[in-house]
Design an enzyme around this catalytic site. Structure first.
Site, PDB file in Angstrom:
ATOM      1  N   ARG A  88       0.849  -1.189   0.000  1.00  0.00           N
ATOM      2  CA  ARG A  88       0.000   0.000   0.000  1.00  0.00           C
ATOM      3  C   ARG A  88       0.887   1.242   0.000  1.00  0.00           C
ATOM      4  O   ARG A  88       2.018   1.211   0.508  1.00  0.00           O
ATOM      5  CB  ARG A  88      -0.885  -0.010   1.237  1.00  0.00           C
ATOM      6  CG  ARG A  88      -1.887   1.140   1.313  1.00  0.00           C
ATOM      7  CD  ARG A  88      -2.640   1.105   2.635  1.00  0.00           C
ATOM      8  NE  ARG A  88      -3.530   2.247   2.788  1.00  0.00           N
ATOM      9  CZ  ARG A  88      -4.191   2.534   3.911  1.00  0.00           C
ATOM     10  NH1 ARG A  88      -4.040   1.752   4.971  1.00  0.00           N
ATOM     11  NH2 ARG A  88      -4.977   3.585   3.964  1.00  0.00           N
ATOM     12  N   HIS A  89       0.397   2.322  -0.580  1.00  0.00           N
ATOM     13  CA  HIS A  89       1.172   3.565  -0.598  1.00  0.00           C
ATOM     14  C   HIS A  89       1.448   4.062   0.816  1.00  0.00           C
ATOM     15  O   HIS A  89       0.807   3.643   1.794  1.00  0.00           O
ATOM     16  CB  HIS A  89       0.417   4.643  -1.377  1.00  0.00           C
ATOM     17  CG  HIS A  89      -0.913   4.987  -0.784  1.00  0.00           C
ATOM     18  ND1 HIS A  89      -1.063   5.799   0.325  1.00  0.00           N
ATOM     19  CD2 HIS A  89      -2.174   4.602  -1.125  1.00  0.00           C
ATOM     20  CE1 HIS A  89      -2.334   5.919   0.628  1.00  0.00           C
ATOM     21  NE2 HIS A  89      -3.041   5.196  -0.231  1.00  0.00           N
ATOM     22  N   GLY A  90       2.396   4.982   0.964  1.00  0.00           N
ATOM     23  CA  GLY A  90       2.693   5.591   2.255  1.00  0.00           C
ATOM     24  C   GLY A  90       1.546   6.480   2.719  1.00  0.00           C
ATOM     25  O   GLY A  90       0.612   6.771   1.977  1.00  0.00           O
ATOM     26  N   ASN A  95      -5.313  10.432   4.713  1.00  0.00           N
ATOM     27  CA  ASN A  95      -5.279   9.368   5.718  1.00  0.00           C
ATOM     28  C   ASN A  95      -5.212   9.953   7.119  1.00  0.00           C
ATOM     29  O   ASN A  95      -5.926   9.519   8.028  1.00  0.00           O
ATOM     30  CB  ASN A  95      -4.059   8.456   5.513  1.00  0.00           C
ATOM     31  CG  ASN A  95      -4.140   7.608   4.277  1.00  0.00           C
ATOM     32  OD1 ASN A  95      -3.130   7.290   3.656  1.00  0.00           O
ATOM     33  ND2 ASN A  95      -5.352   7.233   3.874  1.00  0.00           N
ATOM     34  N   ARG A 140       0.093   9.416  -5.006  1.00  0.00           N
ATOM     35  CA  ARG A 140       0.587   8.800  -3.777  1.00  0.00           C
ATOM     36  C   ARG A 140       1.124   7.402  -4.017  1.00  0.00           C
ATOM     37  O   ARG A 140       2.061   6.961  -3.341  1.00  0.00           O
ATOM     38  CB  ARG A 140      -0.501   8.788  -2.709  1.00  0.00           C
ATOM     39  CG  ARG A 140      -1.819   8.098  -3.085  1.00  0.00           C
ATOM     40  CD  ARG A 140      -2.887   8.396  -2.043  1.00  0.00           C
ATOM     41  NE  ARG A 140      -4.157   7.723  -2.259  1.00  0.00           N
ATOM     42  CZ  ARG A 140      -5.137   8.179  -3.029  1.00  0.00           C
ATOM     43  NH1 ARG A 140      -4.971   9.315  -3.687  1.00  0.00           N
ATOM     44  NH2 ARG A 140      -6.278   7.516  -3.145  1.00  0.00           N
ATOM     45  N   GLU A 167      -7.459   3.574  -6.256  1.00  0.00           N
ATOM     46  CA  GLU A 167      -8.305   3.341  -5.093  1.00  0.00           C
ATOM     47  C   GLU A 167      -9.771   3.290  -5.516  1.00  0.00           C
ATOM     48  O   GLU A 167     -10.144   3.775  -6.596  1.00  0.00           O
ATOM     49  CB  GLU A 167      -8.072   4.459  -4.071  1.00  0.00           C
ATOM     50  CG  GLU A 167      -8.933   4.407  -2.823  1.00  0.00           C
ATOM     51  CD  GLU A 167      -8.751   3.140  -2.005  1.00  0.00           C
ATOM     52  OE1 GLU A 167      -9.220   2.077  -2.478  1.00  0.00           O
ATOM     53  OE2 GLU A 167      -8.165   3.213  -0.913  1.00  0.00           O
ATOM     54  N   LYS A 178     -15.047  11.564   7.249  1.00  0.00           N
ATOM     55  CA  LYS A 178     -15.801  10.347   7.556  1.00  0.00           C
ATOM     56  C   LYS A 178     -16.617  10.521   8.832  1.00  0.00           C
ATOM     57  O   LYS A 178     -17.776  10.103   8.912  1.00  0.00           O
ATOM     58  CB  LYS A 178     -14.844   9.157   7.693  1.00  0.00           C
ATOM     59  CG  LYS A 178     -14.098   8.814   6.415  1.00  0.00           C
ATOM     60  CD  LYS A 178     -13.112   7.687   6.649  1.00  0.00           C
ATOM     61  CE  LYS A 178     -12.333   7.386   5.373  1.00  0.00           C
ATOM     62  NZ  LYS A 178     -11.319   6.319   5.576  1.00  0.00           N
ATOM     63  N   ARG A 194     -19.289   2.139   3.373  1.00  0.00           N
ATOM     64  CA  ARG A 194     -17.871   1.846   3.570  1.00  0.00           C
ATOM     65  C   ARG A 194     -17.594   0.351   3.642  1.00  0.00           C
ATOM     66  O   ARG A 194     -16.587  -0.123   3.109  1.00  0.00           O
ATOM     67  CB  ARG A 194     -17.374   2.517   4.858  1.00  0.00           C
ATOM     68  CG  ARG A 194     -17.338   4.022   4.816  1.00  0.00           C
ATOM     69  CD  ARG A 194     -16.809   4.591   6.127  1.00  0.00           C
ATOM     70  NE  ARG A 194     -15.458   4.133   6.392  1.00  0.00           N
ATOM     71  CZ  ARG A 194     -14.795   4.369   7.519  1.00  0.00           C
ATOM     72  NH1 ARG A 194     -15.382   5.029   8.507  1.00  0.00           N
ATOM     73  NH2 ARG A 194     -13.569   3.940   7.684  1.00  0.00           N
ATOM     74  N   ARG A 195     -18.447  -0.413   4.302  1.00  0.00           N
ATOM     75  CA  ARG A 195     -18.151  -1.806   4.614  1.00  0.00           C
ATOM     76  C   ARG A 195     -18.800  -2.824   3.695  1.00  0.00           C
ATOM     77  O   ARG A 195     -18.289  -3.937   3.542  1.00  0.00           O
ATOM     78  CB  ARG A 195     -18.574  -2.109   6.061  1.00  0.00           C
ATOM     79  CG  ARG A 195     -17.875  -1.252   7.108  1.00  0.00           C
ATOM     80  CD  ARG A 195     -16.374  -1.431   7.065  1.00  0.00           C
ATOM     81  NE  ARG A 195     -15.700  -0.699   8.129  1.00  0.00           N
ATOM     82  CZ  ARG A 195     -14.390  -0.595   8.251  1.00  0.00           C
ATOM     83  NH1 ARG A 195     -13.608  -1.184   7.377  1.00  0.00           N
ATOM     84  NH2 ARG A 195     -13.856   0.095   9.243  1.00  0.00           N
ATOM     85  N   HIS A 272      -3.526   0.560  -3.332  1.00  0.00           N
ATOM     86  CA  HIS A 272      -4.279   1.251  -2.281  1.00  0.00           C
ATOM     87  C   HIS A 272      -4.999   0.241  -1.397  1.00  0.00           C
ATOM     88  O   HIS A 272      -5.090  -0.941  -1.725  1.00  0.00           O
ATOM     89  CB  HIS A 272      -5.272   2.222  -2.928  1.00  0.00           C
ATOM     90  CG  HIS A 272      -4.620   3.165  -3.896  1.00  0.00           C
ATOM     91  ND1 HIS A 272      -4.242   4.433  -3.559  1.00  0.00           N
ATOM     92  CD2 HIS A 272      -4.265   2.998  -5.205  1.00  0.00           C
ATOM     93  CE1 HIS A 272      -3.685   5.033  -4.605  1.00  0.00           C
ATOM     94  NE2 HIS A 272      -3.689   4.175  -5.616  1.00  0.00           N
TER      95      HIS A 272
END
Length: 394
Positions: A88-90, A95, A140, A167, A178, A194-195, A272
């Site tokens: 995954r990206h930094g 984030n 990213r 992503e 969020k 989201r889930r 991502h």
């Protein structure tokens, strides 16, 4: 008027006499002694034979702080396989602020830059060789890939960028907090977007502040001409494009044939959180109900060994249905907690105000408003058509 040879000789003799008069043997000798003492005081270089490789560990548990196991070094890949390292990206600016990111092209934080560099140091310590790197078209991901390869001393490795590794597109939610969006619209509704594997968020419409930025972005020219840019995706939608790029490009060109390289050369894929989750569902046959519990930390690489003939994961220790990737990390690596910083010329907004996205855009019911009962029914049908290994044994 010409100068006589005698006058010229006299001038030269006078210059030499003055220079010799200014010469002080004591001063010159003192300077020489200082030079010698300075040179001798420099430490002698450490012989190469005294250097030791950094201790590495692998962990097969998927959490933010992998624990070391009995293996001190990264084992070699099995014969007739290609090792694919996923990462995954930094850490990105969104984030740290807990904002829906999606296709928002935000930059890495200073800490994210350090994370990418440290990942490259792990690759270097481990002696990993790469033949190709795949990234999304988002900054990213590209920046993380380049900085990690550069830190590993292989910045020249070819980098293939594909939008299908982007992503998940969060539609009208992109750029919003969020936490505050949950308070505004109801946490149950937001958590479902989201889930849930099937539910799509509200689509991004022309009134959204990011709509034109994405529609007019040159990196999506071909996508726009071929059929249009998505306006919002479920995790199911994301999985379809990720599996397509995995099978048609990554495996086909770099594992089962096409991309040449020496035996032991690895493939790096920097993507991502949601695209990697979607890919793990495919690689490990992880159930929909379990995938959201999988936590993929930023810039911590993990790998799979892929059979060069079948393109399938080679793992004789764990059954399908559970995470079979193995993390690579360095016990000596310490993450620095740096204050986030963003470039002044960055066109992406730090965070949208709540009223920047109209209520009507977020509350449209015609997009993907399925009931909890229907969601459960679709999950049941999915599991019935693709039972887990444990269910097969029963």
């Amino acid at each position: 008027m010409r100068s006589s040879p005698l006058l010229l000789a006299s001038m030269i003799l006078t210059y030499l006499c003055r220079r010799s008069a200014s010469f002080s043997p004591n001063v010159e000798l003192r300077n020489l002694n200082i030079f010698k003492s300075t040179f001798k005081s420099r430490p002698s270089p450490t012989p190469l034979s005294s250097y030791k490789p950094r201790q590495l560990s692998t962990a097969s548990t998927l959490h933010s702080n992998p624990q070391p196991n009995d293996s001190s070094y990264l084992p070699p890949s099995p014969p007739s396989t290609t090792r694919v390292i996923l990462m995954r990206h930094g850490e990105s600016e969104f984030n740290t602020a807990n904002i829906f990111t999606g296709w928002c092209d935000v930059a890495l934080t200073p800490r994210g830059v350090v994370e990418a560099t440290e990942a490259g140091q792990v690759f270097l310590s481990c002696g990993v060789r790469f033949k190709v790197c795949y990234t999304s078209v988002l900054s990213r991901s590209i920046s993380t890939a380049f900085r990690s390869l550069e830190s590993a001393g292989v910045g020249w490795v070819d980098m293939v960028k594909d939008w299908r590794l982007n992503e998940r597109h969060y539609g009208a939610l992109q750029g919003l907090s969020k936490e505050r969006t949950g308070e505004r619209l109801g946490r149950e509704k937001v958590m479902k977007w989201r889930r849930s594997f099937f539910a799509r968020p509200p689509e991004m419409e022309p009134g959204h502040p990011h709509y034109d930025m994405i529609e007019n972005d040159l990196r999506y020219r071909k996508l726009k001409a071929d059929g249009g840019i998505t306006k919002g995706e479920s995790l199911e939608d994301t999985q379809k494009r990720v599996v397509a790029v995995w099978e048609d490009t990554i495996v086909k060109e770099s594992c089962t044939g096409g991309e040449e390289g020496e035996e032991g050369d690895c493939v790096l894929v920097v993507a991502h959180a949601n695209t990697l989750r979607a890919l793990l569902m495919h690689l490990d046959s992880i159930e929909v109900s379990a995938i959201e519990d999988v936590n993929i930390p930023t810039a911590v690489p993990f790998y799979y060994d892929i059979d060069n003939k079948t393109g399938k994961v080679v793992d004789n220790k764990k059954p399908a249905g559970s995470f079979r990737g193995k993390f690579i990390y360095d016990d000596l690596k310490k993450r620095s907690f740096l204050e986030r910083r963003r470039a002044a010329q960055d066109p992406w907004l730090w965070a949208l105000r709540d009223d920047d996205v109209e209520e009507g855009m977020l509350n449209k019911k015609s997009l993907d408003e399925i009931s909890i009962e229907e969601e459960a029914s679709r999950n049941t049908k999915l599991f019935a058509s693709n039972p887990s290994p444990a269910a097969k044994k029963v």
